[in-house]
Design a protein around this motif. Sequence first.
Motif, PDB file in Angstrom:
ATOM      1  N   VAL A  97      -3.587  -2.625   1.264  1.00 25.89           N
ATOM      2  CA  VAL A  97      -4.294  -1.677   2.123  1.00 25.89           C
ATOM      3  C   VAL A  97      -4.544  -0.440   1.263  1.00 25.89           C
ATOM      4  O   VAL A  97      -3.611   0.264   0.888  1.00 25.89           O
ATOM      5  N   ASN A  98      -5.815  -0.235   0.922  1.00 25.14           N
ATOM      6  CA  ASN A  98      -6.159   0.837  -0.031  1.00 25.14           C
ATOM      7  C   ASN A  98      -7.433   1.571   0.366  1.00 25.14           C
ATOM      8  O   ASN A  98      -8.445   1.508  -0.319  1.00 25.14           O
ATOM      9  N   PRO A  99      -7.408   2.310   1.488  1.00 23.73           N
ATOM     10  CA  PRO A  99      -8.593   3.070   1.888  1.00 23.73           C
ATOM     11  C   PRO A  99      -9.102   3.944   0.750  1.00 23.73           C
ATOM     12  O   PRO A  99      -8.314   4.570   0.026  1.00 23.73           O
TER      13      PRO A  99
ATOM     14  N   ARG B  33       1.225   6.723   2.428  1.00 20.53           N
ATOM     15  CA  ARG B  33       0.262   7.632   3.062  1.00 20.53           C
ATOM     16  C   ARG B  33      -0.710   6.871   3.973  1.00 20.53           C
ATOM     17  O   ARG B  33      -1.395   7.472   4.783  1.00 20.53           O
ATOM     18  N   PHE B  34      -0.760   5.539   3.810  1.00 23.28           N
ATOM     19  CA  PHE B  34      -1.639   4.705   4.629  1.00 23.28           C
ATOM     20  C   PHE B  34      -0.856   3.928   5.682  1.00 23.28           C
ATOM     21  O   PHE B  34      -1.233   2.823   6.071  1.00 23.28           O
TER      22      PHE B  34
ATOM     23  N   ASP C  16      -0.556   4.258   8.893  1.00 22.92           N
ATOM     24  CA  ASP C  16      -1.338   3.905  10.087  1.00 22.92           C
ATOM     25  C   ASP C  16      -2.265   2.726   9.807  1.00 22.92           C
ATOM     26  O   ASP C  16      -2.396   1.814  10.625  1.00 22.92           O
ATOM     27  N   GLU C  17      -2.906   2.735   8.639  1.00 21.34           N
ATOM     28  CA  GLU C  17      -3.816   1.643   8.272  1.00 21.34           C
ATOM     29  C   GLU C  17      -3.051   0.338   8.058  1.00 21.34           C
ATOM     30  O   GLU C  17      -3.519  -0.732   8.418  1.00 21.34           O
TER      31      GLU C  17
ATOM     32  N   GLY D 289       0.828  -1.202   0.000  1.00 26.97           N
ATOM     33  CA  GLY D 289       0.000   0.000   0.000  1.00 26.97           C
ATOM     34  C   GLY D 289       0.857   1.244   0.000  1.00 26.97           C
ATOM     35  O   GLY D 289       2.073   1.189   0.187  1.00 26.97           O
ATOM     36  N   SER D 290       0.216   2.351  -0.193  1.00 28.20           N
ATOM     37  CA  SER D 290       0.887   3.642  -0.224  1.00 28.20           C
ATOM     38  C   SER D 290       1.389   4.020   1.165  1.00 28.20           C
ATOM     39  O   SER D 290       0.713   3.760   2.166  1.00 28.20           O
TER      40      SER D 290
END
Length: 105
Positions: free
Chosen positions: A75-77, A21-22, A24-25, A18-19
């Motif tokens: 992980v891709n909110p 930027r994620f 925390d996720e 995932g990025s």
Amino acid sequence: MSEGAAVPDRPEIVCICGSVRFADEMRAANRDLTLAGVIVVAPGEADGLITEEQKTALGTLHLRKIDLADRVLVVNPGGYVGESTRREIAHARATGKPVSFTAPA
């Protein structure tokens, strides 16, 4: 045994993608999977800025982590998948690894 299947008597290994930027996720997914008895392989984290050379090396290292895994969790909110993550997904699929997403892609 089929490609991507867990080895008997060994916990499943999941590689998180995932990025950054994620972060925390991805940490939350790591925690949840670990508590469920899964071995988690996750992206490396670096404090501050990294050089292009380091970024390239980390990207290559992450592809090797995918090679070690039984499957990949993206992980891709919000459905966001960036360029590096798309490359990782393509690598996983090319090597027969199942890929799942935390949100519709």
